[in-house]
Motif scaffolding. Sequence first.
Motif, PDB file in Angstrom:
ATOM      1  N   ILE A  76       0.803  -1.233   0.000  1.00  0.00           N
ATOM      2  CA  ILE A  76       0.000   0.000   0.000  1.00  0.00           C
ATOM      3  C   ILE A  76       0.831   1.277   0.000  1.00  0.00           C
ATOM      4  CG2 ILE A  76      -2.018  -1.106   1.055  1.00  0.00           C
ATOM      5  CD1 ILE A  76      -1.181   0.250   3.701  1.00  0.00           C
ATOM      6  N   ASP A  77       2.164   1.152   0.051  1.00  0.00           N
ATOM      7  CA  ASP A  77       3.015   2.334  -0.067  1.00  0.00           C
ATOM      8  C   ASP A  77       3.574   2.495  -1.480  1.00  0.00           C
ATOM      9  OD1 ASP A  77       2.667   2.933   2.653  1.00  0.00           O
ATOM     10  OD2 ASP A  77       4.287   1.551   3.202  1.00  0.00           O
ATOM     11  N   ASN A  78       3.173   1.616  -2.397  1.00  0.00           N
ATOM     12  CA  ASN A  78       3.696   1.652  -3.758  1.00  0.00           C
ATOM     13  C   ASN A  78       2.737   2.439  -4.653  1.00  0.00           C
ATOM     14  OD1 ASN A  78       3.715   0.157  -6.627  1.00  0.00           O
ATOM     15  ND2 ASN A  78       5.770   0.129  -5.759  1.00  0.00           N
ATOM     16  N   ALA A  79       3.213   3.570  -5.200  1.00  0.00           N
ATOM     17  CA  ALA A  79       2.344   4.477  -5.959  1.00  0.00           C
ATOM     18  C   ALA A  79       1.763   3.793  -7.194  1.00  0.00           C
ATOM     19  CB  ALA A  79       3.130   5.728  -6.366  1.00  0.00           C
ATOM     20  N   ASP A  80       2.566   2.979  -7.867  1.00  0.00           N
ATOM     21  CA  ASP A  80       2.073   2.301  -9.073  1.00  0.00           C
ATOM     22  C   ASP A  80       0.936   1.343  -8.734  1.00  0.00           C
ATOM     23  OD1 ASP A  80       3.927   3.614 -10.639  1.00  0.00           O
ATOM     24  OD2 ASP A  80       5.415   1.997 -10.479  1.00  0.00           O
ATOM     25  N   TYR A  81       1.077   0.653  -7.604  1.00  0.00           N
ATOM     26  CA  TYR A  81       0.016  -0.276  -7.190  1.00  0.00           C
ATOM     27  C   TYR A  81      -1.281   0.468  -6.913  1.00  0.00           C
ATOM     28  CZ  TYR A  81      -2.701  -3.676  -4.671  1.00  0.00           C
ATOM     29  OH  TYR A  81      -3.719  -4.496  -4.277  1.00  0.00           O
ATOM     30  N   LEU A  82      -1.167   1.619  -6.261  1.00  0.00           N
ATOM     31  CA  LEU A  82      -2.362   2.370  -5.857  1.00  0.00           C
ATOM     32  C   LEU A  82      -3.138   2.905  -7.052  1.00  0.00           C
ATOM     33  CD1 LEU A  82      -0.958   4.301  -2.773  1.00  0.00           C
ATOM     34  CD2 LEU A  82      -2.380   2.246  -2.784  1.00  0.00           C
ATOM     35  N   THR A  83      -2.458   3.174  -8.171  1.00  0.00           N
ATOM     36  CA  THR A  83      -3.140   3.806  -9.307  1.00  0.00           C
ATOM     37  C   THR A  83      -3.461   2.835 -10.441  1.00  0.00           C
ATOM     38  OG1 THR A  83      -0.981   4.445 -10.194  1.00  0.00           O
ATOM     39  CG2 THR A  83      -2.148   6.076  -8.859  1.00  0.00           C
ATOM     40  N   GLU A  84      -2.970   1.584 -10.356  1.00  0.00           N
ATOM     41  CA  GLU A  84      -3.227   0.628 -11.433  1.00  0.00           C
ATOM     42  C   GLU A  84      -4.719   0.276 -11.511  1.00  0.00           C
ATOM     43  OE1 GLU A  84      -0.962  -0.564 -13.646  1.00  0.00           O
ATOM     44  OE2 GLU A  84      -2.616  -1.624 -14.636  1.00  0.00           O
ATOM     45  N   LYS A  85      -5.233   0.160 -12.763  1.00  0.00           N
ATOM     46  CA  LYS A  85      -6.623  -0.296 -12.953  1.00  0.00           C
ATOM     47  C   LYS A  85      -6.565  -1.758 -13.387  1.00  0.00           C
ATOM     48  CE  LYS A  85      -8.797   4.131 -13.999  1.00  0.00           C
ATOM     49  NZ  LYS A  85      -7.630   5.022 -13.761  1.00  0.00           N
ATOM     50  N   PHE A  86      -6.789  -2.663 -12.434  1.00  0.00           N
ATOM     51  CA  PHE A  86      -6.691  -4.088 -12.729  1.00  0.00           C
ATOM     52  C   PHE A  86      -7.947  -4.572 -13.439  1.00  0.00           C
ATOM     53  CE2 PHE A  86      -3.831  -3.542  -9.083  1.00  0.00           C
ATOM     54  CZ  PHE A  86      -2.682  -4.124  -9.598  1.00  0.00           C
ATOM     55  N   ASP A  87      -7.730  -5.473 -14.380  1.00  0.00           N
ATOM     56  CA  ASP A  87      -8.839  -6.013 -15.162  1.00  0.00           C
ATOM     57  C   ASP A  87      -8.833  -7.531 -15.024  1.00  0.00           C
ATOM     58  OD1 ASP A  87     -10.828  -6.044 -17.404  1.00  0.00           O
ATOM     59  OD2 ASP A  87      -9.193  -7.160 -18.323  1.00  0.00           O
ATOM     60  N   ASN A  88      -9.904  -8.094 -14.465  1.00  0.00           N
ATOM     61  CA  ASN A  88      -9.931  -9.522 -14.131  1.00  0.00           C
ATOM     62  C   ASN A  88      -9.758 -10.431 -15.347  1.00  0.00           C
ATOM     63  OD1 ASN A  88     -10.191  -9.069 -11.448  1.00  0.00           O
ATOM     64  ND2 ASN A  88     -12.362  -9.576 -11.316  1.00  0.00           N
ATOM     65  N   ALA A  89     -10.389 -10.072 -16.464  1.00  0.00           N
ATOM     66  CA  ALA A  89     -10.305 -10.944 -17.639  1.00  0.00           C
ATOM     67  C   ALA A  89      -8.876 -10.988 -18.171  1.00  0.00           C
ATOM     68  CB  ALA A  89     -11.267 -10.450 -18.714  1.00  0.00           C
ATOM     69  N   THR A  90      -8.212  -9.835 -18.215  1.00  0.00           N
ATOM     70  CA  THR A  90      -6.820  -9.772 -18.680  1.00  0.00           C
ATOM     71  C   THR A  90      -5.913 -10.561 -17.754  1.00  0.00           C
ATOM     72  OG1 THR A  90      -7.253  -7.572 -19.553  1.00  0.00           O
ATOM     73  CG2 THR A  90      -4.941  -8.181 -19.271  1.00  0.00           C
ATOM     74  N   ILE A  91      -6.143 -10.419 -16.440  1.00  0.00           N
ATOM     75  CA  ILE A  91      -5.314 -11.115 -15.453  1.00  0.00           C
ATOM     76  C   ILE A  91      -5.480 -12.628 -15.596  1.00  0.00           C
ATOM     77  CG2 ILE A  91      -5.122 -11.591 -12.972  1.00  0.00           C
ATOM     78  CD1 ILE A  91      -5.636  -8.544 -12.547  1.00  0.00           C
ATOM     79  N   ASP A  92      -6.705 -13.084 -15.750  1.00  0.00           N
ATOM     80  CA  ASP A  92      -6.965 -14.518 -15.877  1.00  0.00           C
ATOM     81  C   ASP A  92      -6.261 -15.094 -17.110  1.00  0.00           C
ATOM     82  OD1 ASP A  92      -8.410 -16.983 -15.166  1.00  0.00           O
ATOM     83  OD2 ASP A  92      -9.510 -16.619 -17.014  1.00  0.00           O
ATOM     84  N   ALA A  93      -6.401 -14.411 -18.240  1.00  0.00           N
ATOM     85  CA  ALA A  93      -5.772 -14.902 -19.481  1.00  0.00           C
ATOM     86  C   ALA A  93      -4.254 -14.888 -19.346  1.00  0.00           C
ATOM     87  CB  ALA A  93      -6.206 -14.033 -20.657  1.00  0.00           C
ATOM     88  N   ALA A  94      -3.716 -13.848 -18.726  1.00  0.00           N
ATOM     89  CA  ALA A  94      -2.254 -13.726 -18.605  1.00  0.00           C
ATOM     90  C   ALA A  94      -1.688 -14.802 -17.682  1.00  0.00           C
ATOM     91  CB  ALA A  94      -1.890 -12.339 -18.089  1.00  0.00           C
ATOM     92  N   ILE A  95      -2.386 -15.103 -16.606  1.00  0.00           N
ATOM     93  CA  ILE A  95      -1.907 -16.157 -15.685  1.00  0.00           C
ATOM     94  C   ILE A  95      -1.912 -17.506 -16.398  1.00  0.00           C
ATOM     95  CG2 ILE A  95      -2.441 -17.454 -13.578  1.00  0.00           C
ATOM     96  CD1 ILE A  95      -3.404 -14.801 -12.354  1.00  0.00           C
ATOM     97  N   ASN A  96      -2.979 -17.768 -17.152  1.00  0.00           N
ATOM     98  CA  ASN A  96      -3.045 -19.044 -17.872  1.00  0.00           C
ATOM     99  C   ASN A  96      -1.922 -19.175 -18.896  1.00  0.00           C
ATOM    100  OD1 ASN A  96      -5.229 -19.931 -16.426  1.00  0.00           O
ATOM    101  ND2 ASN A  96      -6.726 -19.131 -17.884  1.00  0.00           N
ATOM    102  N   GLN A  97      -1.524 -18.038 -19.465  1.00  0.00           N
ATOM    103  CA  GLN A  97      -0.473 -18.080 -20.481  1.00  0.00           C
ATOM    104  C   GLN A  97       0.919 -18.101 -19.859  1.00  0.00           C
ATOM    105  OE1 GLN A  97      -1.170 -15.308 -23.640  1.00  0.00           O
ATOM    106  NE2 GLN A  97       0.914 -15.506 -24.451  1.00  0.00           N
ATOM    107  N   ALA A  98       1.127 -17.304 -18.815  1.00  0.00           N
ATOM    108  CA  ALA A  98       2.480 -17.087 -18.308  1.00  0.00           C
ATOM    109  C   ALA A  98       2.871 -18.008 -17.148  1.00  0.00           C
ATOM    110  CB  ALA A  98       2.647 -15.621 -17.876  1.00  0.00           C
ATOM    111  N   GLU A  99       1.903 -18.542 -16.424  1.00  0.00           N
ATOM    112  CA  GLU A  99       2.240 -19.235 -15.182  1.00  0.00           C
ATOM    113  C   GLU A  99       1.962 -20.731 -15.209  1.00  0.00           C
ATOM    114  OE1 GLU A  99       3.863 -18.026 -12.553  1.00  0.00           O
ATOM    115  OE2 GLU A  99       4.061 -16.154 -13.645  1.00  0.00           O
ATOM    116  N   ARG A 100       1.605 -21.276 -16.347  1.00  0.00           N
ATOM    117  CA  ARG A 100       1.356 -22.722 -16.383  1.00  0.00           C
ATOM    118  C   ARG A 100       2.312 -23.428 -17.322  1.00  0.00           C
ATOM    119  NH1 ARG A 100      -3.130 -23.250 -13.406  1.00  0.00           N
ATOM    120  NH2 ARG A 100      -4.582 -21.531 -13.484  1.00  0.00           N
TER     121      ARG A 100
END
Length: 236
Positions: free
Chosen positions: A212-236
């Motif tokens: 919570i002290d990281n400025a980039d984290y506080l302002t990022e707009k996370f998108d669930n669909a993008t995150i799901d697809a990226a995890i399936n591609q990058a982490e398996r």
Amino acid sequence: MATSKIFQHGTLGLLVPGLYDGTITAGELLTHGDTGIGTLDGLNGEVIILDGHAYQAREDGQVREIDATETLPFASVHFEAPQHTAKLQQLNQAAFQQQVQADYQLTNVFAAVRVDGLFKHIKTRVAPHQVKPYQSLVAATAKQPEFEGTNVQGTIIGYFAPHLFQGATVGGFHLHFLSADHQLGGHLLDFEIDQAQLKVQNFADFQVHLPIDNADYLTEKFDNATIDAAINQAER
Ligand SMILES: [Zn+2]
């Protein structure tokens, strides 16, 4: 000081848009667990934590112990106290995952999985070190070195998480490897067990500690669909 929880710093989801700055020191992380996995500042390699020591598998294939002052954007740790042990032999990755998930009813449970023994085959990959401006996780891991070994003595360490938590972490299995001689390590892509001992530890509690002290984290707009697809591609 055994506790029955996973302590996770950051989310897998924050890596997806490229928030790779380290936001917890290895020293602090190790106060929350003696065993686990993660990545270093700048997505610099794969982290394997065993018996209170944190190691980095680097993109050049070397393995080194991490200093207490080094930082990580994402890591999961726990204090090892397995409820289940079993002997395993002649199992490939798919059979291993199916068997462990079924035998210990992991589908809706957080669990740590550790396998010590002899492996007929190991294949790992190691995320390459990123410099700013950071690329997304999918772009950063599009080309990454892979390492293989045959008849390797070593340890698989990682977690199973319910699919409901995909994004916060990796839903399903997320496993890393370190050979006993520290010559081979990384994020596991494939393996075949010859003879090994399995340890399974279930957790009722999953603690997420956010940067919570990281400025980039506080302002990022996370998108669930993008995150799901990226995890399936990058982490398996
Ligand atoms: Zn990994």
